[in-house]
Design a protein around this motif. Structure first.
Motif, PDB file in Angstrom:
ATOM      1  N   UNK A 305      73.327   0.506  40.159  1.00 45.59           N
ATOM      2  CA  UNK A 305      72.930   1.289  40.919  1.00 45.59           C
ATOM      3  C   UNK A 305      73.227   2.696  39.899  1.00 45.59           C
ATOM      4  N   UNK A 306      73.192   2.649  38.817  1.00 52.11           N
ATOM      5  CA  UNK A 306      73.095   4.250  38.441  1.00 52.11           C
ATOM      6  C   UNK A 306      72.032   3.424  36.954  1.00 52.11           C
ATOM      7  N   UNK A 307      72.042   2.597  36.658  1.00 55.24           N
ATOM      8  CA  UNK A 307      71.206   2.463  35.379  1.00 55.24           C
ATOM      9  C   UNK A 307      69.809   1.756  35.848  1.00 55.24           C
ATOM     10  N   UNK A 308      69.503   1.347  37.343  1.00 58.31           N
ATOM     11  CA  UNK A 308      68.487   1.604  38.333  1.00 58.31           C
ATOM     12  C   UNK A 308      68.258   2.840  38.814  1.00 58.31           C
ATOM     13  N   UNK A 309      68.855   3.907  38.599  1.00 57.55           N
ATOM     14  CA  UNK A 309      68.265   5.450  38.871  1.00 57.55           C
ATOM     15  C   UNK A 309      67.820   5.871  38.095  1.00 57.55           C
ATOM     16  N   UNK A 310      68.535   5.570  36.952  1.00 57.20           N
ATOM     17  CA  UNK A 310      67.833   6.527  35.796  1.00 57.20           C
ATOM     18  C   UNK A 310      66.852   5.989  34.578  1.00 57.20           C
ATOM     19  N   UNK A 311      66.415   4.280  35.185  1.00 59.64           N
ATOM     20  CA  UNK A 311      65.262   4.155  34.897  1.00 59.64           C
ATOM     21  C   UNK A 311      64.250   4.825  35.968  1.00 59.64           C
ATOM     22  N   UNK A 312      64.775   4.424  36.860  1.00 60.40           N
ATOM     23  CA  UNK A 312      63.546   5.292  38.038  1.00 60.40           C
ATOM     24  C   UNK A 312      63.380   6.858  37.347  1.00 60.40           C
ATOM     25  N   UNK A 313      64.178   7.393  37.273  1.00 61.00           N
ATOM     26  CA  UNK A 313      63.717   9.226  36.059  1.00 61.00           C
ATOM     27  C   UNK A 313      63.185   8.526  35.494  1.00 61.00           C
TER      28      UNK A 313
END
Length: 351
Positions: A305-313
């Motif tokens: 979940x954290x990885x996807x949040x970082x990629x989104x940003x």
């Protein structure tokens, strides 16, 4: 910074001419000092505070003129700004190793939830497409801005045998660049690749695309989209993923890779046997390095979940050359307004 109309920079020669005219005007005013009743008044008039009041409005007005002239030459700068439109293709591993329970409830369940959260966090100007791969690769959702369609596609994931990472990457690349002339069938059956068929025909494809000669561009130079590849296993068939990554790099496409699963692997029930599954971290790192993407390891549902949040940003921002003439115009206007305001306050007249 560079200037689109650099030939107009010669207009800056107006600035030293104005400075010379201003100095000449001051020299003529020196004779007015003789009118003071005493040398004390002359000294007070020539103090630092009086000097600032006399010359600051003119200096600000000169700076306003210089900034305005620079703006006429149409300056550009490399800025990090939100992308107006971007397409993200998610390439998801749906091999049977995703049954592993080292991540609760299973690797597949955790991945599905993380992808749904990723989709919900994406801004409206970003389209998302989804490709799944195992022994074959298939498009399960063409790029869309509709989150309901994407979530429904994620719920349709079906586990299959084998793992063809290269096939998933090629399918994702063809979905991202449909007009790039990527011939999936030829690439898969090329002598440098595995002879085993590992790419399904794209949805709606009536005929094979015309192969186009590719003029390589710098890796990572394509800013209108990217690929996110998630895998929890090792390649067992299909084209070489590193060669597929090179094809993406030649087209400037970044591939961000995610290694999903615990470092030691996890048990998966395959044909009645419990088998420990590990992902190929080295290959995923190499794919990301070739395309100048980012590799991340997600050892738990929270990590994913954290990885996807970082990629989104990161995906909604890009560095690009942008014309900043408007900024120069606004700065020139503010400087001129400040000069006029100070002149009116100190002398009750415009400078």
């Amino acid at each position: 910074m560079r200037f689109l109309w650099s030939e107009l920079l010669w207009l800056l020669l107006i600035a030293p001419l104005l400075i010379g005219a201003y100095v000449f005007a001051l020299a003529r005013r020196k004779k007015a000092a003789l009118r003071y009743a005493s040398l004390l008044l002359v000294r007070d008039a020539l103090g630092s505070e009086q000097w600032l009041r006399r010359h600051l409005p003119a200096l600000l007005l000169l700076l306003a003129l210089v900034v305005a002239l620079l703006g006429l030459a149409r300056p550009t700068a490399i800025l990090t700004l939100p992308n107006e439109h971007q397409t993200i293709v998610l390439a998801m591993d749906v091999s049977r190793s995703m049954r592993a329970t080292d991540i609760e409830p299973t690797r597949l369940g955790a991945a599905q939830k993380a992808v749904k959260d990723f989709v919900k966090d994406m801004p409206r100007n970003v389209r998302v497409g989804i490709v799944t791969f195992a022994g074959t690769a298939a498009i399960v959702q063409t790029p869309t801005e509709n989150p309901e369609e994407l979530i429904a596609a994620v719920d349709r994931f079906q586990l299959q045998r084998q793992t063809a990472i290269g096939s998933g990457l090629l399918m994702a690349l063809s979905l991202l660049l449909p007009d790039a002339g990527i011939d999936l069938e030829e690439d898969v059956f090329d002598s440098a690749f595995s002879r085993r068929r590992a790419v399904a025909t794209p949805l709606g494809a009536a005929e094979r695309p015309v192969r186009k000669d590719v003029k390589p561009v710098p890796p990572g130079s394509y800013t209108a989209g990217a690929i996110v590849l998630l895998s929890d296993g090792r390649r067992t068939m299909g084209p070489d993923p590193l060669k597929a990554a090179k094809m993406a790099a030649e087209r400037g496409v970044r591939v961000h890779t995610i290694g999903f699963g615990t470092t030691g692997g996890g048990p998966a029930d395959i044909d009645g046997m419990s088998i420990y599954m590990r992902f190929d971290e080295e290959a995923l790192k190499a794919i990301a390095a070739i395309t100048e993407g980012q590799y991340s390891h997600a050892g738990s549902a929270a990590d994913l979940h954290k990885v996807y949040q970082a990629l989104t940003a990161k995906m909604v921002l890009e560095r690009r050359e942008t014309e900043v003439t408007a900024f120069f115009g606004a700065a020139a206007g503010l400087l001129a307004l400040l000069a006029a305001t100070l002149s009116l306050l100190w002398f009750h007249r415009a400078s």
